[in-house]
Enzyme design. Structure first.
Site, PDB file in Angstrom:
ATOM      1  N   CYS A  14      24.851  41.214  52.172  1.00 49.61           N
ATOM      2  CA  CYS A  14      26.223  41.209  52.685  1.00 49.61           C
ATOM      3  C   CYS A  14      27.200  41.421  51.541  1.00 49.61           C
ATOM      4  CB  CYS A  14      26.542  39.903  53.430  1.00 49.61           C
ATOM      5  SG  CYS A  14      26.646  38.458  52.356  1.00 49.61           S
ATOM      6  N   CYS A  17      27.106  39.261  48.410  1.00 48.93           N
ATOM      7  CA  CYS A  17      26.094  39.582  47.387  1.00 48.93           C
ATOM      8  C   CYS A  17      26.667  40.552  46.370  1.00 48.93           C
ATOM      9  CB  CYS A  17      24.847  40.189  48.039  1.00 48.93           C
ATOM     10  SG  CYS A  17      24.008  39.112  49.210  1.00 48.93           S
ATOM     11  N   ASP A 424      52.926  74.363  42.573  1.00 47.53           N
ATOM     12  CA  ASP A 424      53.097  75.419  41.580  1.00 47.53           C
ATOM     13  C   ASP A 424      53.113  76.747  42.329  1.00 47.53           C
ATOM     14  OD1 ASP A 424      53.022  76.773  39.021  1.00 47.53           O
ATOM     15  OD2 ASP A 424      50.932  77.198  39.481  1.00 47.53           O
ATOM     16  N   ASP A 622      47.102  74.805  39.423  1.00 46.07           N
ATOM     17  CA  ASP A 622      45.809  75.392  39.066  1.00 46.07           C
ATOM     18  C   ASP A 622      45.741  75.877  37.631  1.00 46.07           C
ATOM     19  OD1 ASP A 622      47.459  77.654  39.264  1.00 46.07           O
ATOM     20  OD2 ASP A 622      45.730  78.917  39.775  1.00 46.07           O
ATOM     21  N   ASP A 626      49.987  73.368  34.236  1.00 44.54           N
ATOM     22  CA  ASP A 626      50.214  72.358  35.284  1.00 44.54           C
ATOM     23  C   ASP A 626      49.630  70.998  34.919  1.00 44.54           C
ATOM     24  OD1 ASP A 626      51.481  74.196  36.994  1.00 44.54           O
ATOM     25  OD2 ASP A 626      49.542  74.937  37.694  1.00 44.54           O
TER      26      ASP A 626
END
Length: 727
Positions: A14, A17, A424, A622, A626
């Site tokens: 559970c 633990c 961008d 990308d 950036d």
């Protein structure tokens, strides 16, 4: 030196633990960071190898009563088969108890029950192996918890079933055989509780296993061998033995062994398992290919560029697994509750026993014990502990199928809070490559005009020259070879083609050669306001026309922006490009806010200013420029078609370049958080309603066992709904 290692942990039952392992390891000298996942049965530990090693960490986990070992690459662990065998055995022994229960209810009194099934010694014989063989793992878990001064679900199960078994055992031998008829025993309570607990755990293990299929499929799709070109011929070589620089052949219908660069051949490749893109992608010399993707209809000769842990596929698997291991902030509440949950339940159970014994049943020990047992059984910290990690596990797998990688579980929670999305321009909103959009000629046919211009540009290395040459190649028109070429940096080129003098470049270049551009000045201005680049052309010192090029908007950009607005996001563009070009793209995409001509540092500053005004910002980019903005934002989203530094700086990676991937990421984040809230609500609602109902006697212990088992299962099944969520 800081090391990071993943361990396979078995024996956790559970959330308590997992929480206990985290707390104990965190307090261990040399351990820097710990993440333990109940859903994946893994522990990821960052540690200082000068102070502690793998053996010491494993020993620390095993001292807590669990089994641990270093995770092997590609290894999968499933406890389904063992759980099913134990459930089947327990089920067979429990059937006589269920049959015998028919004699205790008036509604089922018409059912014939063999007298043997009601005999105390026969029931003891059936219950004994269930309690101490089937229930042995629960006893081990409970003992380890108590030994470490904590409590978990095993403690509740062992307390309740042991009380029922030993009290029934006492009655069996304290009562003479002749007067045992009609004796109220609770052996069936133990049997039914363990049987339904195992059923619930088996169904839960099946559901978890299904949720890991996306990652398992990626593992299995990796080819085992590659057809490598050697001096002696083509040799089948295990993929694990490939090195960078090896050249291999991929035939139609085969999967590409590893990441590489096509050096010969042409084909289409199905990359859907990696990017989520359903359409195959054209590949030819100079194009990159991804390991495990499917080559469709042509042969390719490929040069190996990445092997082993450096391949894109391995990085995807690693990223998804790390996201599944990490915790979302919302899980902290559940973790804190599970720490105090079991002691509170034991206190409530003792209070229920005393209340029934002294107030409601006039010292009836059996009935009072039954109510306490039911309280211990009905309480389930597992549902609470599974609520968040199970949703993240399923959502991460679903995202991977769509070509979306969340680097951490917390990113799934943060993304749905975003109210401002900054895009961008170049390579994000646009394709990132210029294309020929308009051709204007005077006294020349378009084909003749373009042939001369393309021939002149073949010797140029400028991106715009490449766009013109590509335009002609895509139309299958042969390009002549120039006999002379002179580059004029910043202005254009001069070339000789088939006896013609060809000048291509700016208006300044034309003026310097006394070529009048006045007749087309308005056209040039019109294109400039649309963000297009105009390359003027003179042939034999006479104005012949122009070519207008532009980095066009991606096909899905306008739809993606519209969908993001529908989700309530404020959209804006930040770009280093000029005002004309930026606004042209913004208008096409349906965006009304633009910051143009900004340097990388200025992009990051704009984001920080928005954050100071209380905005939660996501940056989508990308390029190398950036990276600062991606780091500055609350959530950085990078496109997989961009630079490596942008991918490393981002929190979310869209493996393909489609902007709809951003929309899908937002929707998946929203659906996941909604799913987590549903799980937490029902887990809390279940305990809030079920525990008081059990205290006042509405549920018998065996019914409480069924309810407890299915409470965890309901959380798992609800989480699995994310696999089919419509985006």
């Amino acid at each position: 030196m800081t090391m990071r290692q993943t361990y396979q942990v078995t024996g956790m039952t559970c959330a308590a633990c997992a929480s206990r392992i985290e707390k104990i390891l965190t307090k261990t000298n040399g351990v820097i960071e710990v993440q333990v996942s109940l859903t994946t049965n893994k522990a990821r530990v960052a540690y200082d190898d000068q102070q502690i090693d793998d053996g010491a960490i494993i020993a620390r986990i095993e001292k807590l009563g669990y089994q641990a070992k270093l995770e092997q690459e590609g290894e999968t662990h499933s406890e389904k088969n063992d759980l099913f065998r134990r459930f089947l055995f327990s089920c067979i022994l429990t059937i006589p108890f269920l049959w015998a229960m028919a004699a205790h209810f008036s509604i089922s009194s018409f059912i014939w029950v063999p007298p043997l099934f009601l005999h105390p010694y026969f029931q003891l014989g059936l219950a004994l192996p269930i309690q101490f063989w089937i229930g042995y793992p629960f006893y081990v878990g409970a003992w380890n918890a108590v030994r470490n001064r904590t409590a978990n679900m095993d403690v509740l199960v062992v307390l309740s079933t042991s009380a029922a078994f030993f009290y029934s055992h006492y009655l069996t031998f304290a009562t003479s055989p002749t007067s045992s008829h009609g004796l109220t025993l609770y052996y069936e309570t133990c049997a039914v509780i363990f049987t339904f607990l195992l059923l619930g755990k088996y169904l839960e293990a099946m559901a978890k296993d299904r949720s890991k299929n996306a990652i398992r499929q990626l593992h299995h799709l990796q080819p085992k061998v590659a057809n490598v070109v050697r001096p002696t011929g083509i040799t089948a070589v295990p993929v694990t033995e490939l090195v960078v620089g090896d050249i291999f052949i991929v035939k139609p219908g085969e999967r590409i062994p590893t990441d590489g660069l096509v050096i010969e051949g042409q084909s289409t490749v199905d990359q859907s398992i990696f990017t989520g893109e359903s359409l195959p992608v054209e590949k030819w010399s100079g194009q990159t290919v991804i390991g495990a993707t499917l080559n469709q209809n042509g042969w390719l000769k490929v040069k190996t560029t990445k092997v082993g842990n450096e391949t894109a596929l391995t990085q995807v698997i690693k990223t998804v697994e790390e996201a599944q291991m990490s915790k979302a902030p919302i899980q902290r509440m559940a973790d804190e509750m599970t720490d105090i949950f079991v002691p509170i339940i034991i206190t409530i159970a003792v209070t229920s026993f005393l209340a029934w014994y002294y107030l409601f049943t006039s010292h009836d020990f059996g009935q009072s014990l039954e109510k306490a047992i039911a309280v211990l059984i009905i309480a389930c910290p597992c549902a609470l502990g599974l609520a968040t990690p199970m949703s993240i596990l399923v959502a991460s797998g679903r995202a991977a199928q769509l070509g979306i990688l969340f680097k951490q579980g917390k990113d799934l929670e943060t993304l749905q809070k975003v109210d401002t999305v900054i895009l961008d321009k170049t390579g994000t909103l646009t394709k990132g490559k210029h294309e020929v959009l308009d051709i204007y000629t005077q006294n020349w046919s378009k084909e003749e005009f373009m042939c001369l211009v393309a021939a002149a540009e073949t010797a140029s290395e400028h991106p715009l020259a490449a766009a013109i040459v590509t335009y002609m190649k895509n139309r299958g028109i042969p390009i002549p070879t120039p006999t002379g070429f002179t580059p004029l940096p910043g202005y254009g080129i001069i070339a000789s083609v088939h006896g013609h003098s060809v000048i291509v470049g700016s208006a300044k270049l034309m003026h310097s050669h006394s070529i009048d551009v006045a007749p087309i000045r308005e056209r040039i201005h019109s294109h400039a306001t649309e963000g297009k680049i105009v390359m003027l052309v003179a042939i034999n010192r006479q104005l012949a026309g122009y070519i207008a090029l532009s980095d066009p908007l991606k096909e899905d950009a306008e739809l993606a922006v519209r969908r993001l607005k529908k989700l309530g996001k404020d959209i804006m563009i930040i770009t280093g490009d000029n005002e004309h070009t930026a606004w042209s793209i913004a208008k096409q995409a349906g965006i009304s806010r633009v910051y143009a001509g900004r340097l990388p540092a200025e992009k990051a500053q704009i984001i920080q200013d928005l954050q100071k005004r209380g905005r939660t910002v996501a940056m989508v980019g990308d390029g190398i420029n950036d990276a600062p903005a991606l780091m500055a934002s609350h959530i950085g989203i990078a496109l997989g078609t961009g630079a490596d530094i942008s991918k490393d700086s981002a929190d979310v990676l869209i493996m393909h370049g489609d902007l709809m991937g951003i929309v899908h990421a937002f929707l998946l984040s929203q659906h996941t958080m909604k799913n987590i809230r549903q799980n937490l609500f029902w887990a809390l609602f279940y305990n809030t309603v079920a525990i008081p109902a059990t205290m006042i006697g509405f549920l018998a212990p065996w019914m409480a066992g069924i309810a407890m088992a299915f409470s965890s299962l309901s959380v798992v099944l609800n989480s699995l709904r994310l696999r089919g969520s419509k985006l």
